[in-house]
Design an enzyme around this catalytic site. Structure first.
Site, short mmCIF file in Angstrom:
data_model
loop_
_atom_site.label_atom_id
_atom_site.label_comp_id
_atom_site.label_asym_id
_atom_site.label_seq_id
_atom_site.Cartn_x
_atom_site.Cartn_y
_atom_site.Cartn_z
N TRP A 166 5.55 9.71 -8.54
CA TRP A 166 5.72 10.28 -7.07
C TRP A 166 6.91 9.43 -6.69
O TRP A 166 6.80 8.87 -5.35
CB TRP A 166 4.59 9.80 -6.10
CG TRP A 166 3.37 10.74 -6.79
CD1 TRP A 166 3.24 11.97 -6.72
CD2 TRP A 166 2.27 10.13 -7.52
NE1 TRP A 166 1.90 12.31 -7.37
CE2 TRP A 166 1.42 11.21 -7.61
CE3 TRP A 166 1.97 8.83 -7.86
CZ2 TRP A 166 0.18 11.12 -8.18
CZ3 TRP A 166 0.54 8.71 -8.38
CH2 TRP A 166 -0.16 9.69 -8.75
N HIS A 265 -6.53 -4.33 -10.75
CA HIS A 265 -7.82 -3.53 -10.89
C HIS A 265 -8.10 -3.95 -12.26
O HIS A 265 -9.17 -3.67 -12.77
CB HIS A 265 -7.50 -2.12 -10.76
CG HIS A 265 -6.44 -1.63 -11.79
ND1 HIS A 265 -6.12 0.01 -11.89
CD2 HIS A 265 -5.55 -2.18 -12.81
CE1 HIS A 265 -5.27 0.08 -12.83
NE2 HIS A 265 -4.80 -1.16 -13.32
#
Length: 347
Positions: A166, A265
């Site tokens: 993006w 993560h």
């Protein structure tokens, strides 16, 4: 799910690229012949035996179009995979290491009387290697296993594309309301240092450099990576830091911006707190820590599962980020969670 096991075959033999190169409906034999021209003739016999089934199953997954009479044609997904090599290597990662860990999830839970959550280097991924008799690999981190099995370069190619979905990093954080421009422009150029921890091949730093060429030179951009197959990134300052070692402190003190993108993560809460604490100890009052991970929601559920199964990590909610920050002696000063893509958390 069984069809996913054929994805690494398609990627290994570049079936998607060959089908797109042909540019029209083609049989498996046509694709195999294309491979001999685009790659090497010795591959023909290896791929010829499995190409028809592999192409058929890739069509079933929607990665290409199935036509009558065992004929195949590239579609929009095929073109995306060819135009985005990192996507193919990501698919290979999740259908190799990820699928292996998934297959042994229930077995590990049953054998350990449903011991959960997992701990680092003690996940279904390591348990799979243990039951297969690979005692050495059963004690290693997934990255070490990929290095020893020749899979790390492919994984690094996958991670090269993690920032490219993006727009650039500066564009993405601006759209979420983060004032990166103000942070950099309000600081004297000689005091600007950006440290990207676990930054792979430096994509994030290079995107920042392209956006702020008047502010960010090689000496301002510090890439910290502990990865044997990264190679040289000449436009930035490379620095090794193995934050896993208890006695290894963050070597750059008082940087303006510390960055972690798709790093935490991979870590359990305990390991995340250890890393955050090491960074917190060297931060100056003007320092910022910028974290970018996937927003934890239905769209990132597959990634969340992969992190649990292979790393004992997880995607996190705002409340979970606040808990980690508090344990590390930090405070969240900005956060944004878009429904799709990466969240931004500043501490």
């Amino acid at each position: 799910a069984p069809a996913l096991g054929f994805v690494p075959i398609a990627v290994h033999f570049d079936l998607f690229g060959c089908l797109q190169e042909i540019g029209k409906p083609a049989t498996a034999q046509d694709v195999c012949i294309s491979i001999t021209f685009l790659h090497k003739k010795s591959m023909f016999a290896k791929v010829n035996r499995s190409s028809d089934d592999t192409l058929f199953l890739m069509g079933g997954l929607g990665f290409l179009d199935l036509l009558p009479d065992d004929v195949y044609q590239a579609n929009a997904v095929t073109r995306f995979l060819v135009d985005t090599p990192s996507a193919q290597h990501g698919a290979m990662h999740f259908t190799s290491e990820g699928l292996l860990a998934s297959a042994f999830l229930m077995r590990r839970l049953m054998d350990t009387k449903f011991e959960y959550p997992f701990q680092e280097c003690d996940t279904p991924f390591q348990y799979a290697h243990k039951l297969m008799g690979n005692e050495h690999l059963a004690r290693e981190h997934v990255y070490s296993v990929m290095h020893e099995t020749g899979r790390l370069d492919s994984f690094n190619t996958f991670m090269t594309g993690k920032f490219g979905r993006w727009g650039t990093m500066p564009d993405r954080v601006r759209k979420l309301g983060y004032d990166l421009d103000g942070l950099l422009q309000s600081t004297a150029p000689e005091r600007i240092r950006v440290v990207d921890i676990g930054g792979g091949r430096g994509e994030l730093l290079l995107e920042m450099q392209a956006t702020y060429p008047h502010l960010l030179k090689k000496e301002n951009l510090i890439l910290q990576e502990y990865n044997a197959d990264i190679g040289v990134v000449p436009e930035v300052t490379e620095m090794g830091w193995n934050y896993k070692e208890d006695a290894s402190e963050q070597p750059v003190k008082g940087a303006l911006l510390y960055s972690m993108a798709h790093v935490l993560h991979n870590l359990s809460d305990i390991e995340s707190i250890k890393l955050l604490t090491k960074v917190a100890r060297v931060m100056a009052p003007s320092s910022r820590l910028l974290i970018q991970e996937f927003t934890k929601n239905a769209a990132s559920s597959t990634t969340h599962a992969a992190m649990i199964l292979m790393h004992a990590g997880r995607e996190r909610t705002s409340a979970e980020w606040r808990d980690l920050a508090a344990f590390a002696g930090l405070e969240i000063t900005f956060e944004a969670y878009p429904p799709n893509g990466e969240c931004v958390v500043e501490m």
